[in-house]
Design an enzyme around this catalytic site. Structure first.
Site, PDB file in Angstrom:
ATOM      1  N   TRP A  13     -16.530  33.096  53.067  1.00 18.02           N
ATOM      2  CA  TRP A  13     -15.624  34.199  52.702  1.00 18.02           C
ATOM      3  C   TRP A  13     -15.203  34.158  51.235  1.00 18.02           C
ATOM      4  O   TRP A  13     -14.596  35.103  50.738  1.00 18.02           O
ATOM      5  CB  TRP A  13     -14.345  34.135  53.559  1.00 18.02           C
ATOM      6  CG  TRP A  13     -14.537  34.473  55.001  1.00 18.02           C
ATOM      7  CD1 TRP A  13     -15.664  34.960  55.609  1.00 18.02           C
ATOM      8  CD2 TRP A  13     -13.541  34.351  56.026  1.00 18.02           C
ATOM      9  NE1 TRP A  13     -15.424  35.138  56.950  1.00 18.02           N
ATOM     10  CE2 TRP A  13     -14.130  34.786  57.231  1.00 18.02           C
ATOM     11  CE3 TRP A  13     -12.215  33.926  56.044  1.00 18.02           C
ATOM     12  CZ2 TRP A  13     -13.428  34.793  58.443  1.00 18.02           C
ATOM     13  CZ3 TRP A  13     -11.510  33.931  57.238  1.00 18.02           C
ATOM     14  CH2 TRP A  13     -12.121  34.366  58.425  1.00 18.02           C
ATOM     15  N   GLU A 100     -20.423  28.614  42.258  1.00 18.16           N
ATOM     16  CA  GLU A 100     -19.183  29.092  41.626  1.00 18.16           C
ATOM     17  C   GLU A 100     -18.299  27.913  41.246  1.00 18.16           C
ATOM     18  O   GLU A 100     -17.587  27.963  40.239  1.00 18.16           O
ATOM     19  CB  GLU A 100     -18.483  30.090  42.571  1.00 18.16           C
ATOM     20  CG  GLU A 100     -19.247  31.420  42.584  1.00 18.16           C
ATOM     21  CD  GLU A 100     -19.231  32.169  43.902  1.00 18.16           C
ATOM     22  OE1 GLU A 100     -18.374  31.891  44.755  1.00 18.16           O
ATOM     23  OE2 GLU A 100     -20.106  33.044  44.078  1.00 18.16           O
ATOM     24  N   GLU A 170     -29.343  28.423  46.798  1.00 16.53           N
ATOM     25  CA  GLU A 170     -28.682  29.674  46.404  1.00 16.53           C
ATOM     26  C   GLU A 170     -28.964  29.944  44.926  1.00 16.53           C
ATOM     27  O   GLU A 170     -28.242  29.452  44.055  1.00 16.53           O
ATOM     28  CB  GLU A 170     -27.165  29.555  46.605  1.00 16.53           C
ATOM     29  CG  GLU A 170     -26.748  29.360  48.044  1.00 16.53           C
ATOM     30  CD  GLU A 170     -25.343  29.892  48.312  1.00 16.53           C
ATOM     31  OE1 GLU A 170     -25.168  30.545  49.339  1.00 16.53           O
ATOM     32  OE2 GLU A 170     -24.428  29.689  47.475  1.00 16.53           O
TER      33      GLU A 170
HETATM   34  P1  13P Z   1     -23.607  36.818  48.512  1.00 11.90           P
HETATM   35  O1  13P Z   1     -24.118  36.801  49.921  1.00 11.90           O
HETATM   36  O2  13P Z   1     -22.397  37.662  48.314  1.00 11.90           O
HETATM   37  O3  13P Z   1     -24.694  37.061  47.522  1.00 11.90           O
HETATM   38  O4  13P Z   1     -23.093  35.304  48.235  1.00 11.90           O
HETATM   39  C1  13P Z   1     -23.922  34.247  48.497  1.00 11.90           C
HETATM   40  C2  13P Z   1     -23.154  32.995  48.404  1.00 11.90           C
HETATM   41  O5  13P Z   1     -22.750  32.578  47.327  1.00 11.90           O
HETATM   42  C3  13P Z   1     -22.834  32.296  49.663  1.00 11.90           C
HETATM   43  O6  13P Z   1     -22.312  31.032  49.418  1.00 11.90           O
END
Ligand code: 13P
Length: 258
Positions: A13, A100, A170
């Site tokens: 989330w 992030e 990712e």
């Molecule tokens: P999105 O699915 O919004 O591209 O994000 C991916 C993510 O960073 C899941 O940890």
């Protein structure tokens, strides 16, 4: 050697939802995934919603997860949350080294490795995120970056079971952009990661570790991505924020359960 890995569908989330919104979501999700046979369903909620999410998930198969933690157990670490605090709430898993956190909060490979080790010791399943930027991919440095991130975590690991650790590939350029990696890109990265795990920890370990894909996963593309042999599920941001959309992702993951 063919190993059956249990697919996993995970909602991240990020910094979204109040406690009431989290409760509404869980109330919608839980009855709909109660029969999700053969798939691990996890919800990574912000710290403030964790007590509510964990309490509501208690009598279900849904794994309540945290998005981060600190590897020390207690002490003068203002603003941090420890593994024992998460265990106290009934949390079962934690995202470690999300891009992030690496990019915005400058978490190093070393810190990510420490957190992974502590999570494993504590019995929290770490979902370790790895991935490259667009510039790194375009300049041929994708595997240099990703392999370094995987090595940093795995080289320091003791004897851990393959089921207790999850990786998520990712690619940073695919996160929140709508610019999904192709299923072949996801397979290629997952295959490379699995081969590196084999080199570092042996065949049995490598073939048992789950590798998720994350980056603009949605109900429309998840089937093709999960049809790839080395992709074991999804770590989903935007498309996990609405319960209906996440339920559709879980249902698709079930098609890939053995
Ligand atoms: P999105 O699915 O919004 O591209 O994000 C991916 C993510 O960073 C899941 O940890």
């Amino acid at each position: 050697m063919a190993t059956t890995r249990r697919p996993m569908m995970a909602a991240n989330w990020k910094m979204n939802k109040t406690v009431v919104e989290a409760e509404q979501y869980m109330a919608a999700l839980l009855p709909r995934v109660a029969g999700a046979e053969g798939v691990d369903v996890a919800v990574y909620a912000p710290f403030t919603s964790l007590p509510a999410v964990a309490r509501m998930a208690e009598d279900s198969e849904v794994i309540p997860g945290a998005q981060n933690f600190y590897h020390e157990d207690s002490g003068a670490f203002t603003g941090e949350i420890s593994a024992p605090m998460l265990l106290d709430l009934g949390i079962g898993s934690v995202v470690v080294g999300h891009s992030e956190r690496r990019e915005i909060f400058e978490e190093s490979d070393d810190l990510v490795a420490r957190k992974t080790g502590r999570a494993l010791e504590a019995g929290l399943i770490p979902v370790v995120c790895v991935g490259e930027t667009k510039e790194e991919r375009d300049s041929g440095k994708m595997w240099g970056k990703v392999s370094g991130q995987v090595r940093a975590v795995v080289e320091g690991l003791g004897d851990v079971s393959a089921e207790s650790l999850v990786f998520a590939y990712e690619p940073i350029w695919a996160i929140g952009t709508g610019d999904t990696a192709t299923p072949d890109d996801a397979q290629d990265a997952s295959d490379k990661i699995r081969n590196l795990l084999k080199e570092l920890k042996g065949e049995d370990f490598a073939s048992g570790v789950r590798i998720l894909y994350g980056g603009s996963v949605k109900p429309e593309n998840v089937g093709e991505i999960m049809s790839k042999p080395d992709v074991d599920g999804g770590l989903v941001g935007g498309a996990s924020l609405k319960a209906d959309s996440f339920i559709a992702l879980v249902e698709e993951a079930q098609n890939h359960a053995s």
